[in-house]
Design a protein around this motif. Structure first.
Motif, PDB file in Angstrom:
ATOM      1  N   PHE A  13       0.747  -1.221  -0.170  1.00 31.68           N
ATOM      2  CA  PHE A  13      -0.029  -0.002  -0.055  1.00 31.68           C
ATOM      3  C   PHE A  13       0.993   1.367  -0.120  1.00 31.68           C
ATOM      4  CE2 PHE A  13      -3.161  -2.597   2.602  1.00 31.68           C
ATOM      5  CZ  PHE A  13      -3.766  -3.239   1.294  1.00 31.68           C
ATOM      6  N   SER A  14       2.066   1.386   0.801  1.00 29.03           N
ATOM      7  CA  SER A  14       2.851   2.565   0.797  1.00 29.03           C
ATOM      8  C   SER A  14       3.498   2.686  -0.503  1.00 29.03           C
ATOM      9  CB  SER A  14       3.729   2.308   1.974  1.00 29.03           C
ATOM     10  OG  SER A  14       4.707   1.366   1.720  1.00 29.03           O
ATOM     11  N   PHE A  15       3.815   1.555  -1.157  1.00 24.42           N
ATOM     12  CA  PHE A  15       4.244   1.893  -2.541  1.00 24.42           C
ATOM     13  C   PHE A  15       3.453   2.173  -3.583  1.00 24.42           C
ATOM     14  CE2 PHE A  15       8.051   0.107  -0.656  1.00 24.42           C
ATOM     15  CZ  PHE A  15       9.172   0.173  -1.380  1.00 24.42           C
ATOM     16  N   GLY A  16       2.099   2.570  -3.210  1.00 30.22           N
ATOM     17  CA  GLY A  16       1.289   2.843  -4.141  1.00 30.22           C
ATOM     18  C   GLY A  16       0.450   1.579  -4.944  1.00 30.22           C
ATOM     19  N   GLY A  17       0.407   0.512  -4.234  1.00 31.14           N
ATOM     20  CA  GLY A  17       0.060  -0.585  -4.980  1.00 31.14           C
ATOM     21  C   GLY A  17      -1.075  -1.118  -4.253  1.00 31.14           C
ATOM     22  N   SER A  18      -1.926  -2.256  -4.652  1.00 32.88           N
ATOM     23  CA  SER A  18      -3.224  -2.304  -4.313  1.00 32.88           C
ATOM     24  C   SER A  18      -3.563  -3.843  -4.899  1.00 32.88           C
ATOM     25  CB  SER A  18      -4.475  -1.674  -4.826  1.00 32.88           C
ATOM     26  OG  SER A  18      -4.620  -1.556  -6.346  1.00 32.88           O
ATOM     27  N   TYR A  19      -4.181  -4.499  -4.324  1.00 27.06           N
ATOM     28  CA  TYR A  19      -4.768  -5.869  -4.559  1.00 27.06           C
ATOM     29  C   TYR A  19      -5.743  -5.633  -5.502  1.00 27.06           C
ATOM     30  CZ  TYR A  19      -2.023  -7.889  -0.578  1.00 27.06           C
ATOM     31  OH  TYR A  19      -1.008  -7.882   0.328  1.00 27.06           O
ATOM     32  N   PHE A  20      -6.634  -4.898  -5.565  1.00 26.15           N
ATOM     33  CA  PHE A  20      -7.930  -4.724  -6.184  1.00 26.15           C
ATOM     34  C   PHE A  20      -7.947  -3.121  -6.915  1.00 26.15           C
ATOM     35  CE2 PHE A  20      -8.400  -7.643  -2.967  1.00 26.15           C
ATOM     36  CZ  PHE A  20      -8.524  -8.883  -3.545  1.00 26.15           C
ATOM     37  N   ALA A  21      -8.722  -3.088  -7.800  1.00 25.89           N
ATOM     38  CA  ALA A  21      -8.862  -1.799  -8.437  1.00 25.89           C
ATOM     39  C   ALA A  21      -9.531  -0.809  -7.678  1.00 25.89           C
ATOM     40  CB  ALA A  21      -9.563  -1.870  -9.839  1.00 25.89           C
ATOM     41  N   ASP A  22     -10.651  -0.941  -7.295  1.00 24.35           N
ATOM     42  CA  ASP A  22     -11.468   0.004  -6.456  1.00 24.35           C
ATOM     43  C   ASP A  22     -12.602  -0.786  -5.677  1.00 24.35           C
ATOM     44  OD1 ASP A  22     -12.710   2.125  -5.286  1.00 24.35           O
ATOM     45  OD2 ASP A  22     -13.153   3.256  -7.515  1.00 24.35           O
ATOM     46  N   PRO A  23     -12.146  -1.255  -4.691  1.00 28.15           N
ATOM     47  CA  PRO A  23     -13.189  -2.153  -4.160  1.00 28.15           C
ATOM     48  C   PRO A  23     -14.486  -1.382  -3.333  1.00 28.15           C
ATOM     49  CG  PRO A  23     -10.933  -2.909  -3.103  1.00 28.15           C
ATOM     50  CD  PRO A  23     -10.938  -1.442  -3.947  1.00 28.15           C
ATOM     51  N   GLN A  24     -14.065  -0.109  -2.905  1.00 27.54           N
ATOM     52  CA  GLN A  24     -15.548   0.625  -2.462  1.00 27.54           C
ATOM     53  C   GLN A  24     -16.362   1.044  -3.488  1.00 27.54           C
ATOM     54  OE1 GLN A  24     -14.105   4.099  -0.116  1.00 27.54           O
ATOM     55  NE2 GLN A  24     -13.582   2.716   1.567  1.00 27.54           N
ATOM     56  N   GLN A  25     -16.077   1.079  -4.959  1.00 28.05           N
ATOM     57  CA  GLN A  25     -17.098   0.846  -5.834  1.00 28.05           C
ATOM     58  C   GLN A  25     -17.421  -0.383  -6.594  1.00 28.05           C
ATOM     59  OE1 GLN A  25     -18.541   3.927  -6.437  1.00 28.05           O
ATOM     60  NE2 GLN A  25     -17.211   4.935  -4.770  1.00 28.05           N
ATOM     61  N   GLY A  26     -16.819  -1.390  -5.946  1.00 28.58           N
ATOM     62  CA  GLY A  26     -17.447  -2.855  -6.474  1.00 28.58           C
ATOM     63  C   GLY A  26     -16.516  -3.052  -7.488  1.00 28.58           C
ATOM     64  N   ASP A  27     -15.418  -2.824  -7.616  1.00 28.06           N
ATOM     65  CA  ASP A  27     -14.404  -3.083  -8.689  1.00 28.06           C
ATOM     66  C   ASP A  27     -13.279  -3.845  -8.032  1.00 28.06           C
ATOM     67  OD1 ASP A  27     -12.898  -3.698 -10.933  1.00 28.06           O
ATOM     68  OD2 ASP A  27     -12.615  -1.460 -11.401  1.00 28.06           O
ATOM     69  N   TYR A  28     -13.262  -5.121  -8.339  1.00 30.22           N
ATOM     70  CA  TYR A  28     -12.271  -6.141  -7.744  1.00 30.22           C
ATOM     71  C   TYR A  28     -11.309  -6.585  -8.657  1.00 30.22           C
ATOM     72  CZ  TYR A  28     -15.007  -6.020  -3.406  1.00 30.22           C
ATOM     73  OH  TYR A  28     -15.469  -5.361  -2.305  1.00 30.22           O
ATOM     74  N   SER A  29     -11.095  -6.011  -9.772  1.00 34.17           N
ATOM     75  CA  SER A  29     -10.174  -6.247 -11.001  1.00 34.17           C
ATOM     76  C   SER A  29      -9.008  -6.324 -10.273  1.00 34.17           C
ATOM     77  CB  SER A  29     -10.106  -5.340 -12.112  1.00 34.17           C
ATOM     78  OG  SER A  29     -11.441  -5.308 -12.584  1.00 34.17           O
ATOM     79  N   ILE A  30      -8.035  -7.375 -10.339  1.00 34.36           N
ATOM     80  CA  ILE A  30      -6.717  -7.712  -9.849  1.00 34.36           C
ATOM     81  C   ILE A  30      -5.806  -6.492 -10.276  1.00 34.36           C
ATOM     82  CG2 ILE A  30      -5.179  -9.341  -9.043  1.00 34.36           C
ATOM     83  CD1 ILE A  30      -7.876 -10.002  -7.973  1.00 34.36           C
TER      84      ILE A  30
END
Length: 447
Positions: A216-233
């Motif tokens: 997370f601190s490097f600007g990475g993420s597991y999913f695109a936008d979970p709070q908007q329902g987008d779980y693209s990897i």
């Protein structure tokens, strides 16, 4: 304080439970199960159990409410929870849910929305909601502060940095602001086998949790936008690769030599015996590390905000526990459970919780009697890390996602595959699992 029934055990048995005995309290009888004067609570054997029990004891003394606690090992919590919430009548009035299982419980509709029990209830100002994880949006299929309130935090477990202040002082080091600073400190302090420069958990059970703040601190993420329902990897991008390569470097070059097998108990032991100069661990470990019966570094072990990534972003990971009230219990039991949880959140109660060895769920304790007491100097680091804590797998398939991603991360850490191969493999398999579950996803781009 009065002695309470702790299943078929008494309060004095807690120490033996925490020592790792595979025992659990007997559940209340069917007659007691319908008695709203007895609260049935599911809670795991954990470092914060003693503190929770002390509050239960106090609440019982104040109100006359009796408690029936079921205390299985951590590994048995999920099955007990699932069995109870799916039964016609639940076995528990309050279930403590680990962060990894929250989405499953919320999305499954097993819990009673708290405002349906008490329309006026809201989390008090100062209570940490750990990345919005007290709330759930069915529409977005995600945690959402604007969603329905289902959870009350009962333990604020976040990852923090531990370091030896005496070793830092001797070497002329400063508390690291960035991961590069931490690597430099680790290099300066690494003198195996006497002292290891850095330790973190790397097993398949724990690596996802310990790696997440770096990602997370490097600007990475597991999913695109979970709070908007987008779980693209999105795990396998350049930020993810940089984070994983940094995580591997730290653990392989400045760790114990076998980072892929390091688990929590051994990690805490390395810190407590002075063998580790610094490391990342959950804030709950501070109780053991400041206990003179368990640690030789009680006065020199310090906690701090986890370092920032290249762009100055700090992050931690939410490993909190939330209490939920099941739907499948009588209304009177729901009301009694709600009354206890509201009391648990009060500021005065949380001060007592910390004094008993618990990790607070409020970030506004700096103006209490705890301030200035060296025994509670960890609260500042807790609050700073809690403010930047994120959920790593915030969907009902979170446990499965953890299994998939952790396998690849561990394989990269032990050198079985490269960091790039690990991220690509994890991304593809995670995508396949979620697609099969019905998610509409953008396919991951391979590194």
């Amino acid at each position: 304080m009065s002695e309470k029934t702790f299943g078929k055990y008494t309060k004095g048995t807690v120490a033996r439970l925490l020592a790792g005995l595979s025992v659990a309290a007997c559940l209340a009888s069917s007659a007691v199960a319908q008695d709203a004067g007895t609260l049935r609570v599911l809670i795991s054997q954990s470092p914060w159990l003693n503190a929770f029990v002390s509050l239960v004891d106090e609440y019982q003394a104040e109100t006359g409410t009796k408690f029936q606690l079921d205390v299985p090992p951590f590994g048995g919590m999920v099955d007990k929870t699932r069995n109870s919430v799916r039964a016609e009548t639940g076995s528990y009035d309050i279930i403590n849910i680990n962060a990894q299982s929250l989405a499953e419980m919320y999305a499954g509709g097993f819990l009673k929305p708290l405002k349906e029990i008490d329309a006026s209830f809201a989390l008090p100002k100062g209570v940490v909601d750990f990345g919005g994880s007290a709330y759930w949006s069915a529409e977005k299929n995600s945690f959402d502060p604007n969603g329905e309130l289902y959870g009350v935090p009962t333990n604020g477990n976040v990852l923090v940095l531990y370091y030896r202040s005496d070793l830092y002082e001797d070497a002329g080091l400063q508390v690291p602001k960035t991961w590069d600073d931490l690597i430099a400190n680790a290099k300066a302090l690494h003198n195996p086998p006497e002292t290891y420069g850095f330790v973190a958990r790397g097993t398949r059970e724990s690596i996802l949790f310990d790696f997440s703040p770096m990602l997370f601190s490097f600007g990475g993420s597991y999913f695109a936008d979970p709070q908007q329902g987008d779980y693209s990897i999105t795990l396998n991008n350049l930020q993810g690769l940089q984070a994983l390569e940094t995580f591997i470097k730290l653990n392989k070059e400045y760790g114990t030599g076998n980072p892929g097998a390091l688990e929590q108990a051994e990690l805490i032991q390395l810190l407590a015996t002075g063998k580790a100069a610094q490391g990342t661990a959950v804030i709950a470990a501070v109780a053991d590390l400041q206990d003179p019966n368990k640690s030789i570094v009680t006065d020199t072990i310090e906690t701090a905000l986890l370092p920032a990534g290249p762009e100055g972003k700090h992050a931690s990971v939410a490993g909190q526990w939330m209490a939920g009230i099941p739907k499948n219990i009588p209304e009177a039991n729901q009301q009694a459970a709600m009354k206890f949880l509201k009391w648990f959140l009060e500021k005065e109660t949380q001060v007592a919780y910390v004094e008993a060895g618990g990790i607070p769920i409020r970030s506004d304790l700096a103006d209490t009697a705890l301030a200035g007491d060296p025994n509670y100097r960890f609260i500042k680091a807790f609050s700073e890390n809690a403010d930047v804590a994120q959920m790593n797998t915030p969907m009902k398939e979170g446990v499965r996602m953890k299994e998939v991603i952790s396998l690849y991360l561990n394989r990269a850490l032990i050198g079985e595959i490269s960091a790039k191969e690990a991220l690509n493999g994890a991304a593809q398999e995670a995508h396949d699992v979620l697609t099969a579950a019905g998610y509409k996803l953008t396919p991951p781009k391979m590194l």
